[in-house]
Design an enzyme around this catalytic site. Structure first.
Site, PDB file in Angstrom:
ATOM      1  N   HIS A 165       0.810  -1.223   0.000  1.00  0.00           N
ATOM      2  CA  HIS A 165       0.000   0.000   0.000  1.00  0.00           C
ATOM      3  C   HIS A 165       0.841   1.270   0.000  1.00  0.00           C
ATOM      4  CE1 HIS A 165      -3.568  -2.372   0.303  1.00  0.00           C
ATOM      5  NE2 HIS A 165      -3.111  -2.975   1.385  1.00  0.00           N
ATOM      6  N   ASN A 166       2.156   1.134  -0.020  1.00  0.00           N
ATOM      7  CA  ASN A 166       3.004   2.315  -0.126  1.00  0.00           C
ATOM      8  C   ASN A 166       2.868   2.860  -1.543  1.00  0.00           C
ATOM      9  OD1 ASN A 166       5.464   4.021  -0.530  1.00  0.00           O
ATOM     10  ND2 ASN A 166       5.840   3.392   1.590  1.00  0.00           N
ATOM     11  N   GLN A 167       2.736   4.160  -1.664  1.00  0.00           N
ATOM     12  CA  GLN A 167       2.497   4.794  -2.965  1.00  0.00           C
ATOM     13  C   GLN A 167       3.776   5.166  -3.718  1.00  0.00           C
ATOM     14  OE1 GLN A 167      -0.604   5.353  -4.572  1.00  0.00           O
ATOM     15  NE2 GLN A 167      -0.955   3.742  -3.060  1.00  0.00           N
ATOM     16  N   PHE A 168       4.963   4.863  -3.159  1.00  0.00           N
ATOM     17  CA  PHE A 168       6.193   5.299  -3.802  1.00  0.00           C
ATOM     18  C   PHE A 168       6.306   4.807  -5.247  1.00  0.00           C
ATOM     19  CE2 PHE A 168      10.622   4.847  -5.069  1.00  0.00           C
ATOM     20  CZ  PHE A 168      11.065   6.149  -4.880  1.00  0.00           C
ATOM     21  N   THR A 174       4.881   8.746   1.277  1.00  0.00           N
ATOM     22  CA  THR A 174       4.167   7.776   0.442  1.00  0.00           C
ATOM     23  C   THR A 174       3.675   6.584   1.261  1.00  0.00           C
ATOM     24  OG1 THR A 174       6.221   6.633  -0.137  1.00  0.00           O
ATOM     25  CG2 THR A 174       5.487   8.417  -1.616  1.00  0.00           C
TER      26      THR A 174
END
Length: 169
Positions: A39-42, A144
């Site tokens: 779920h990290n947006q990086f 992120t």
């Protein structure tokens, strides 16, 4: 308390931008790669900004960052922490990465983007500002991390897009 060791940077000597996190989270440490939490947006943000498929294998995503002149690293080399939250880092256990060496071996750096406030705070507190090359600009961007849920992914993307476009023009 568990002693955690961070990763070497994703970087080439041609890097113009350095994106700094604080310390990899549990999912990243387990996978031995940056920003591995699903779920990290990086990676979706970088894929959108640089025009690549976010589902590429990790090595290919790193290659895309390198080709764009973007380096990724963390402020901390090691620390004691339970779980993944920056707030759980034992402050007296902090060992900072060797930024003096990094700046010397990456002479084209122009900008440091902090991936969230914890990275910026740790850097400003533990890295001697005297070693910063005069040409470097510092800018904090929204984290992120899925733990930073006050901004929707689209808003995070917009902040990151504005910052990257300003540097790349």
């Amino acid at each position: 308390m568990t002693r955690l060791e961070a990763f070497p940077p994703i970087a080439t000597p041609e890097a113009k931008i350095l994106i700094l996190g604080s310390m990899p989270g549990a999912a990243s440490l387990g996978a031995q790669r940056y920003y591995a939490h699903p779920h990290n947006q990086f990676w979706p943000i970088m894929a959108s900004l640089l025009g690549f498929d976010p589902t590429l294998d990790y090595a290919s995503r790193c290659d895309r960052l390198n080709a764009a002149g973007i380096a990724v690293w963390d402020v901390l080399k090691s620390c004691n922490r339970q779980g993944s939250l920056d707030s759980a880092i034992e402050r007296d256990s902090i060992v900072v990465n060797d930024f003096s060496h990094f700046f010397t071996t990456h002479p084209k750096l122009q900008e440091i983007f902090f991936n969230g406030s914890a990275a910026e705070q740790l850097f400003r507190k533990h890295v001697a500002i005297s070693i910063l090359p005069g040409r470097l600009r510092l800018q904090r961007l929204p984290s992120t991390s899925p733990a930073h849920a006050s901004l929707r992914p689209e808003a995070k993307l917009q902040h990151w897009r504005q910052a990257l476009q300003a540097v790349r023009q």
